[in-house]
Write a protein that holds these residues in place. Structure first.
Motif, short mmCIF file in Angstrom:
data_model
loop_
_atom_site.label_atom_id
_atom_site.label_comp_id
_atom_site.label_asym_id
_atom_site.label_seq_id
_atom_site.Cartn_x
_atom_site.Cartn_y
_atom_site.Cartn_z
N GLY B 640 0.84 -1.19 0.00
CA GLY B 640 0.00 0.00 0.00
C GLY B 640 0.87 1.23 0.00
N ILE B 641 0.23 2.36 -0.02
CA ILE B 641 0.98 3.61 0.00
C ILE B 641 0.15 4.65 0.74
N GLN B 642 0.81 5.44 1.53
CA GLN B 642 0.11 6.48 2.29
C GLN B 642 0.70 7.84 1.96
N ALA B 643 -0.11 8.85 2.20
CA ALA B 643 0.39 10.22 2.04
C ALA B 643 -0.20 11.09 3.13
N SER B 644 0.58 12.06 3.52
CA SER B 644 0.17 12.96 4.58
C SER B 644 0.37 14.40 4.12
N LEU B 645 -0.59 15.24 4.45
CA LEU B 645 -0.46 16.68 4.22
C LEU B 645 -0.51 17.35 5.58
N ILE B 646 0.53 18.10 5.88
CA ILE B 646 0.60 18.75 7.20
C ILE B 646 1.03 20.20 7.04
N GLU B 647 0.88 20.93 8.11
CA GLU B 647 1.36 22.31 8.12
C GLU B 647 2.16 22.52 9.40
N VAL B 648 3.36 23.01 9.25
CA VAL B 648 4.19 23.28 10.43
C VAL B 648 4.09 24.76 10.78
N ASP B 649 3.76 25.04 12.02
CA ASP B 649 3.83 26.41 12.52
C ASP B 649 5.29 26.62 12.91
N ILE B 650 6.01 27.35 12.11
CA ILE B 650 7.46 27.42 12.31
C ILE B 650 7.84 28.27 13.53
N ASP B 651 6.89 28.98 14.09
CA ASP B 651 7.18 29.72 15.32
C ASP B 651 7.02 28.85 16.57
N THR B 652 6.06 27.95 16.52
CA THR B 652 5.79 27.13 17.71
C THR B 652 6.30 25.70 17.57
N GLY B 653 6.59 25.28 16.35
CA GLY B 653 6.98 23.88 16.12
C GLY B 653 5.78 22.94 16.14
N PHE B 654 4.58 23.48 16.22
CA PHE B 654 3.39 22.64 16.21
C PHE B 654 3.09 22.18 14.79
N VAL B 655 2.60 20.95 14.70
CA VAL B 655 2.26 20.39 13.39
C VAL B 655 0.76 20.18 13.34
N LYS B 656 0.16 20.69 12.30
CA LYS B 656 -1.27 20.45 12.11
C LYS B 656 -1.42 19.40 11.01
N LEU B 657 -2.12 18.33 11.34
CA LEU B 657 -2.34 17.26 10.36
C LEU B 657 -3.57 17.62 9.54
N LEU B 658 -3.37 17.90 8.28
CA LEU B 658 -4.48 18.41 7.48
C LEU B 658 -5.26 17.30 6.79
N LYS B 659 -4.53 16.33 6.26
CA LYS B 659 -5.22 15.27 5.53
C LYS B 659 -4.30 14.07 5.41
N HIS B 660 -4.90 12.91 5.29
CA HIS B 660 -4.12 11.68 5.17
C HIS B 660 -4.80 10.77 4.16
N TRP B 661 -3.98 10.15 3.33
CA TRP B 661 -4.52 9.22 2.33
C TRP B 661 -3.86 7.85 2.48
N CYS B 662 -4.63 6.84 2.16
CA CYS B 662 -4.05 5.51 2.11
C CYS B 662 -4.71 4.71 0.99
N VAL B 663 -3.89 4.19 0.12
CA VAL B 663 -4.37 3.23 -0.87
C VAL B 663 -3.67 1.93 -0.57
N GLU B 664 -4.44 0.89 -0.30
CA GLU B 664 -3.78 -0.36 0.06
C GLU B 664 -4.46 -1.53 -0.61
N ASP B 665 -3.74 -2.64 -0.60
CA ASP B 665 -4.21 -3.83 -1.32
C ASP B 665 -4.18 -5.02 -0.36
N CYS B 666 -5.35 -5.30 0.21
CA CYS B 666 -5.44 -6.45 1.11
C CYS B 666 -6.15 -7.60 0.41
N GLY B 667 -6.13 -7.60 -0.91
CA GLY B 667 -6.81 -8.66 -1.62
C GLY B 667 -8.32 -8.49 -1.51
N THR B 668 -9.03 -9.60 -1.43
CA THR B 668 -10.49 -9.55 -1.34
C THR B 668 -10.91 -8.73 -0.12
N VAL B 669 -11.78 -7.75 -0.35
CA VAL B 669 -12.31 -6.95 0.75
C VAL B 669 -13.65 -7.55 1.15
#
Lengths: 284, 785
Positions: B640-669
């Motif tokens: 499978g493959i995942q992707a993450s979109l985040i935003e770093v607040d460079i003043d505070t070092g805080f990370v905001k998780l904006l979106k996450h994707w996953c495409v995976e192959d577990c065979g028969t669902v």
């Protein structure tokens, strides 16, 4: 994780509370919302002989507006503060701060007075009370006295509250026209205790700032009013150069302790960042 | 795919039958059981990371109200044989003997050295405070590198602190690095964390001396494994031991291990000849539930200017606490890192070195996605680093190096055999799903405005459906085979007994779907029973993403035979050729016309109550058992493959998780909603490890954050929206075609997050490589503190 044995008394009125406090002194603990006390008991960090449950004294809950002041009963829950139209109108700082306090289940039980008595340095209400010049009403068998918030908080979990006293209410003057407020804090998860935060109030007229009060939480053993920093902004206004200078000054006024995840340097840095943000918000 | 003849339910999001029961509060967890003469055990745990017991005085505790017994390790050892957690196929692995209650010496803060049994838990805790123990503190080895250096050896019976080592190399690694245009190198640190289950560990053991039988109600993933263990270590015949796991409130691998305190509880039940219950409270959970993932890894990668990956070279060091965990060992996680690093890519050269060392901290062992989150994160981080240095887009660089979809069957550089993966299809689907090029454009625009977003991609391979090669060949008495018994009841209902267990993830729901399709009944007619060694077929239980693929296939095969047996009965009743008949929608039908010939209710009535009306030489068999063992490949690898979109607040070092994707192959669902929720939940646990979860130890081995206020599990408010999609490549090793899905989310998320954060930090020439990525670490990388 079971509490050690303790006796339990449900008070029907304040006189009973005073009576029990006189008799048991330090060996008794007041149970209000129980949101800090119960975990402490269950983890056996505290082992009082007696719990005096005041949660049924509902005459000491609720918000009233009288003579230019807001009176908040000690047993008013965080949730009730968030829902109060009077507070939203007269003391919107409190309404803004309540969203940072834990989670709805805790807000439904935890009380305003309980939070002040606990005096956690990272809690929201103590800082708000200092900013708002609140008076804390303390009652005992011998009568009632009022203590200014700034004097009430004395150190880490330490307050002016005597073993025979309870907080009954908090009286806060309604700020006059032209006052603005802001509340900011940084927590890694919504509802956690803040790494650092700031409650702010100022009178803004055009570009001039007066009566600026910046009070920090999580930045010392108790809520810290940054007097010199505030004064600097009042004198120099909000500019990039004033900000730089103020951030330097701030570092001298705060004395944060490292927590599990943030060093002293990180906390100071974050307090400086929040200062810039809170000033921007006040000026906007 | 080779679907059952009438795939009405497989492939559909059928609501889980047990969700309503659980939501109405009618679940039965171990602590819900009410048993006569029950007593409660609590443990006196070492406050030191490493200390000798000079004197242990239980007399005062024994005299406290309600106390039944106060027991030390020596006394209990008469009732419980100790163990040594090694496996034959992990060559050279060693571990000291571990007792149910430690004797003479405690080797981590939290190790139990005495037990108090009392009428109530509160009384037992009161008595705990009366135990007098004099300790002689010993030097604590808490740093992995110090442990490896071996200046201070933890166990006197050994000459070093190495539990297990492994080296692996293909023939041309040095040549590949020598001819490389670019060699990238980075060191990665992974913080210890744990799997926080809603329901803590729980066990109620009841010994009946008259029968010499032991019944254990346990919150466990593997009842049959525990049955075998209780039998052998308490010396009770296996047939006399019954392990029952009713509702289990989450496990994630935490509840598939042998815990000393749980063994002690069972031994106390035998000793005291009565039921004894142990419920780990949250403080104990943090001190003693297995931890995982404390690794420090140096990784090098060689590639060409054109963007071809040539080789990986890995050096992994991991600290596992003072004992290897029984019976699966604590060598597996590191072993997985060695087996899986670089897995999605087609390089031919690979070298790995692994050192698994003892430390004086809590034990570590297999937790959801075992080794994968580490292998994926380091692979994907260094792939991104190389892409940056080569000036290639990270997605494009991956495309050039992924093992092509037409290359299968394929054997990876470390020797993993893979049947059929779909990296290219997954990558293509992901880039469309996330609108990759638009995001990149947006990222550039936002940077101009001082907004620092990052996009991170992580491709992954995943071990699922393990064959006996995983544990069995090493001598562990852990079944890789599972079984299903299906019984047609007289009313036409189908009872389905399966050896795979339900942990709250919906296993029973998918078995009902498969059984309904296989037999030809509606899903509401199927009742699934799991988690009882006295009832179900023998099997491995739930771990390593094996429930659907292995248990599901057993249900399918059992159901097919039951259907055939039903038709035998129908043929006799209807005096028709069974080839002309089939079972559909709870009825026997005529296949030519589709007309209903007989309801299963009527068929059941005749078969069970009026067999006298059937021919003398006919006997119906409406209960069928079939087993399934994955063979041919060591594992059904998924990808499978995942992707993450985040935003770093460079003043505070805080990370905001904006979106996450996953495409995976577990065979028969089998149930799309359940699969997607497995992926989402897995991603959240992966995010936890990457962002917040960390078991913090002081230098002298004291756990600093043993509460849920201080140990930061990921919470809903911080979680991003997650978009899940699938490529479906059924495995041909089974008829069902299902591979595992339970760990994919956890495997890929940390790598995707790490890459996204570093992508956001790219304009500042800053990188973070130590998980979790706290604001402080990000501010440090940015030079702000």
């Amino acid at each position: 994780m079971k509490a050690p044995p303790f006796a339990y008394a449900r008070a029907r009125n304040l006189a009973e509370v005073f009576e029990l406090l006189e008799r048991h002194g330090d060996n008794a603990k007041i149970l209000a919302g129980g949101q800090s006390l119960m975990p402490a008991l269950n983890m056996r960090l505290s082992s009082p002989e007696l719990l005096i449950d005041i949660s049924r004294l509902q005459e000491h809950a609720g918000v009233q507006v009288k003579d230019g002041h807001v009176h908040i009963g000690a047993l008013t829950t965080h949730a009730a503060i968030g829902e109060s139209a009077d507070l939203r109108k007269h003391l919107p700082l409190l309404a803004d701060a309540v969203e940072h306090i834990a989670h709805p289940a805790i807000r439904n039980c935890g009380t305003f007075g309980g939070s002040l008595a606990m005096a956690d340095p990272a809690a929201e209400w103590p800082a708000c009370c200092v900013v708002l010049d609140a008076q804390i009403m303390l009652a005992s068998k011998s009568g009632t006295r009022r203590v200014a918030a700034q004097d009430f908080f004395q150190g880490l979990y330490a307050t002016a509250l005597q073993p025979n006293e309870v907080i009954t209410e908090v009286v806060i003057p309604i700020p006059g026209a032209g006052y603005r407020h802001a509340f900011l804090e940084l927590a890694r998860r919504r509802g956690d205790y803040a790494i650092v935060g700031v409650a702010a109030m100022a009178k803004i007229s055009g570009t001039s700032i007066s009566d600026l009060r910046l009070v920090y939480l999580g930045a010392s053993e108790k809520p810290v009013p940054a007097l010199e920093t505030s004064q600097l902004f009042v004198l120099k206004g909000f500019s990039e150069s004033a900000l730089k200078e103020a951030q330097q000054t701030l570092a001298g006024e705060l004395d944060p302790a490292a927590d599990l995840y943030s060093s002293v340097a990180t906390k100071l840095h974050l307090a400086q960042v929040l200062t810039a943000r809170v000033m921007k918000q006040l000026a906007a | 795919m080779n679907a059952p003849a009438f795939a009405n339910y497989v492939g559909q999001s059928i609501p889980r039958a047990n969700a309503r029961r659980l939501l109405q509060g009618r679940g039965t967890y171990t602590d819900d059981l009410r048993v006569a003469r029950l007593v409660h055990v609590v443990f006196f745990r070492s406050p030191h990371a490493h200390a000798r017991i000079v004197k242990l005085d239980l007399a005062q505790a024994r005299a406290m109200p309600g106390v039944i017994a106060a027991i030390d390790g020596v006394t209990l050892a008469k009732f419980c044989k100790p163990w040594v957690a090694v496996l034959g196929h992990l060559k050279g692995i060693k571990s000291p003997t571990q007792h149910a209650i430690a004797i003479d010496r405690a080797c981590w803060q939290g190790e139990a050295v005495a037990a108090i049994v009392a009428q109530t838990r509160a009384q037992a805790e009161d008595a705990l405070e009366k135990i007098e123990c004099e300790w002689q503190p010993l030097p604590a080895v808490t740093d992995m590198e110090a442990s490896l250096a071996g200046t201070q050896v933890i166990h006197p019976e050994f000459s070093d602190n190495i539990c297990f080592s492994r080296e692996l190399a293909t023939d041309g690694v040095d040549a590949a690095f020598a001819k490389a245009d670019l060699v990238v190198e980075e060191t990665y640190d992974f913080g210890r964390h744990t799997g926080v289950t809603l329901e803590g560990r729980a066990l109620l053991a009841d010994y009946n001396a008259a029968e010499n039988t032991l019944t254990v109600h346990q919150s466990t993933q593997a009842p049959h494994m525990m049955q075998d263990i209780f039998s052998r270590h308490l010396d009770i015949p296996e047939g006399n031991v019954r392990v029952i796991a009713r509702d289990v409130g989450g496990s994630f691998g935490i509840k598939v291990h042998v815990y000393a305190d749980e063994m002690a509880t069972a031994a106390l039940a035998v000793m005291l000849r009565r039921p004894v219950k142990f419920i780990a409270d949250r403080l104990e959970s943090f001190l003693t539930d297995i931890h995982a993932r404390e690794h420090k890894i140096k990784l090098r990668m060689a590639c060409t200017k054109a963007g071809e990956i040539l080789a990986f070279d890995l050096d992994d060091l991991t600290g596992i606490g003072p004992y290897s965990v029984y019976p699966r060992t604590s060598g597996i996680e590191g072993n997985q890192v060695v087996n899986l690093t670089g897995g999605p890519y087609k390089h031919q050269q690979y070298r790995a070195k692994l050192n698994v060392v003892f430390t004086n901290k809590n034990l570590t062992c297999q937790y959801r996605a075992v080794g994968h989150p580490i292998a994926v994160a380091i692979t994907e981080a260094i792939v991104d680093l190389a892409a940056n240095k080569l000036g290639l887009d990270p997605a494009e660089f991956r495309k050039r190096n992924l093992v092509p979809d037409d290359a299968y069957p394929y054997t990876s550089a470390p020797g993993m055999k893979m049947e059929k993966l779909s990296h290219q299809q997954c990558m293509d689907k992901l880039l469309i799903l996330m609108n990759y090029s638009v995001l990149r454009t947006e990222q550039i625009e936002l940077r101009k405005r001082g907004v620092y977003r990052g996009i991170g991609i992580a491709a992954m391979i995943e071990v699922t459906n393990p064959s006996p090669a995983f544990y069995g060949v090493g001598g562990a008495r852990i079944s890789s085979q599972d079984g299903a018994t299906l019984r047609l009841e007289p009313t036409g209902m189908v009872t389905c007994l399966v050896s795979v267990t339900e942990q709250g993830q919906g296993t029973e729901a998918i078995f009902a779907q498969i059984a309904a399709d296989a037999v030809g009944v509606s899903v509401d007619r199927v009742r699934v029973i799991t988690g009882d060694t006295g009832i179900t077929p023998y099997g491995g239980g739930t771990w390593a993403s094996r429930g659907a693929g292995i248990g599901g296939e057993a249900v399918l095969q059992s159901g097919k035979v039951l259907r055939a047996n039903i038709l035998d009965v129908a043929g006799v009743i209807l005096q028709a050729s069974r080839e002309m008949l089939d079972v559909r929608d709870n009825h026997v039908i005529d296949v030519r016309t589709g007309n209903v010939k007989l309801s299963l209710t009527e068929l059941g009535r005749i078969a069970y109550f009026r067999p006298d009306t059937l021919p003398l030489d006919f006997q119906s068999e409406l209960m069928v058992t079939r087993h399934y063992t994955p063979r041919g490949y060591g594992f059904a690898f998924t990808n499978g493959i995942q992707a993450s979109l985040i935003e770093v607040d460079i003043d505070t070092g805080f990370v905001k998780l904006l979106k996450h994707w996953c495409v995976e192959d577990c065979g028969t669902v089998i149930n799309p909603q359940l699969v997607d929720e497995q992926i989402r939940g897995g991603i959240v646990q992966g995010i936890g490890g990457a962002m917040t979860e960390h078991c913090l130890y002081s230098g002298d081995g004291q756990l600093q954050n043993g509460t849920l206020a201080d140990y930061l599990v990921p919470m809903a408010a911080e979680m991003p929206d997650m978009i899940i999609d699938h490529v479906i490549t059924p495995t041909k090793t089974s008829e069902l075609g299902a591979k595992g899905a339970g760990e994919a989310g956890t495997a890929g998320a940390p790598g995707a997050i790490m890459n996204a954060i570093n992508d956001a930090l790219l304009p500042f020439n800053a990188r973070v490589t130590a998980q979790p990525f706290t604001p402080e670490r990000i501010l440090g990388a940015l030079g702000k503190i």
